[in-house]
Design an enzyme around this catalytic site. Structure first.
Site, mmCIF file in Angstrom:
data_model
loop_
_atom_site.group_PDB
_atom_site.id
_atom_site.type_symbol
_atom_site.label_atom_id
_atom_site.label_comp_id
_atom_site.label_asym_id
_atom_site.label_seq_id
_atom_site.Cartn_x
_atom_site.Cartn_y
_atom_site.Cartn_z
ATOM 1 C CD GLU A 92 16.905 51.721 5.769
ATOM 2 O OE1 GLU A 92 16.854 52.661 4.972
ATOM 3 O OE2 GLU A 92 17.884 51.493 6.474
ATOM 4 C CB CYS A 105 20.083 41.971 5.154
ATOM 5 S SG CYS A 105 20.663 42.809 6.647
ATOM 6 C CB CYS A 112 19.645 49.491 17.757
ATOM 7 S SG CYS A 112 20.578 48.370 18.838
ATOM 8 C CB CYS A 116 27.594 50.134 18.218
ATOM 9 S SG CYS A 116 26.990 48.690 19.133
ATOM 10 C CB CYS A 119 25.885 51.166 14.416
ATOM 11 S SG CYS A 119 24.326 50.470 13.852
ATOM 12 C CB CYS A 336 27.419 46.200 7.723
ATOM 13 S SG CYS A 336 27.313 44.506 7.197
#
Ligand code: SAH
Ligand code: SF4
Length: 341
Positions: A92, A105, A112, A116, A119, A336
């Site tokens: 994205e 962005c 990932c 975390c 996220c 975010c």
């Protein structure tokens, strides 16, 4: 072998074409077509000698990202693009327009590995690193849309999917491309690299003379609490991370941005603001407070605006500059930490 031209910094393009027998002035023209004209068709590069056009057709490609889906918010000023890579995986990229200035962005990895807890990208796990060309192609996708809207790509934040400093070489090459003055010409300061705190990567950027705007995702000023939110904090604990930040600030002369995703009842107490101010004392720092965005895998809330304002006021009372980043694109999950395919 075909070479993806988007993955080559200006000097590398020059060297590649020189090996094929073309003068640097031609590399300069190719560069202009790619990054000023956004041209994708070698045949339309009319100022190039026909021999070079033939060579490009036979030896070069331009990374192509298919648009799998595009969703808009904020009256079309924010769009999230789901982009298909050549292996079918998807990433994205987000476009945020403010008048004549557009911010992109960008993602640095598919998924990932760092997990975390709050996220969405972390919740999906790691698939692979992006190539430099795939990162540049995202920026070009946004730059074209900006141009079509009478705007210009002026800022880049590497805050999409993935941890940029764990894909260091590809990210740095891509940013070299975006900075080149004969192309998109986006300055060091206009490019923000956001890291969860990969201390060796921060030190390496400083040593290599890359004074980007650095954003460090902190979220907690206490090692135990931070490790509970960001498991990777065990690898690079707070004292090691802060040392790297001090080194970066000293070497580059840049102020460092610290990201603090505010989770009600978890890291929004005023004592935690005091702790944060103590931790950052003496560092040229700026704190960005980001209200938690909802993700399916984490049971936490952003909390009341009043609590956020009080936290911010407390930081400022300590002389620590702090801003609240109100969310753009939350309805389309482009905010975010909401990026997941
Ligand atoms: N891996 C890098 C960059 C991508 S994440 C990093 O962690 O910094 C970009 C930012 O979004 C980070 O500051 C991250 O902590 C934040 N973020 C992640 N999930 C979020 C969520 N659910 N709500 C608000 N911010 C979030
Ligand atoms: Fe990875 Fe950053 Fe998400 Fe953590 S916040 S899982 S480092 S993308």
């Amino acid at each position: 072998m075909m070479t993806d031209l988007y993955g080559l910094a200006r000097a590398e393009l020059g060297a590649t074409l020189s090996r094929a027998g073309f003068a640097d002035v031609h590399a300069g023209r190719v560069w202009g077509y790619l990054y000023r004209g956004f041209e994708r068709d070698f045949g339309a590069m009319r100022e190039l000698p026909p021999r070079l056009i033939d060579w490009l057709r036979e030896n070069a490609t331009l990374c192509e990202l298919g648009v799998a889906r595009e969703t808009a918010a904020d009256d079309g000023l924010t769009t999230k693009s789901l982009l298909a890579l050549s292996d079918g995986r998807e990433i994205e990229a987000v476009r945020m327009q403010i008048g004549e200035r557009t911010t992109a962005c960008l993602s640095s990895q598919v998924g990932c590995a760092l997990g975390c807890v709050f996220c969405a990208t972390g919740q999906m796990g790691f698939e692979r690193n992006l190539t430099a060309g795939e990162i540049v192609a995202q920026a070009l996708h946004v730059a074209r849309a900006a141009r079509a809207n009478g705007s210009r790509l002026r800022n880049v934040v590497v805050m999409g999917m993935g941890e940029p400093l764990l894909n260091y070489d590809a990210v740095m090459t891509a940013l070299d491309v975006l900075r080149d003055p004969a192309g998109l010409a986006i300055g060091f300061k206009q490019i923000t690299v956001s890291t969860v705190g990969v201390a060796p990567g921060i030190v390496r950027m400083a040593d290599e003379g890359r004074p980007y705007s650095l954003a460090v995702s902190l979220h907690a000023a206490d090692q135990t609490e931070r490790a509970a939110l960001l498991p990777v904090a065990r690898t690079w604990p707070l004292d090691v991370l802060l040392d790297a930040c001090r080194y970066y600030a000293a070497k580059t002369g840049r102020r460092i941005f610290f990201e603090w995703t505010v989770i009600a009842g978890r890291n929004d107490a005023l004592e935690q603001a005091d702790e944060l101010a103590t931790l950052l004392a003496g560092l040229p720092a700026h704190v960005n407070l980001i209200p938690l965005n909802a993700t399916t895998g984490f049971d936490g809330a952003a909390g009341e605006a009043a609590a956020l304002d009080a936290f911010q006021a407390r930081l400022r009372a300590h002389g620590l500059p702090a801003t609240v980043r109100r969310t753009r694109g939350e309805q389309i999950a482009a905010a975010c930490g909401q990026l997941a395919v």
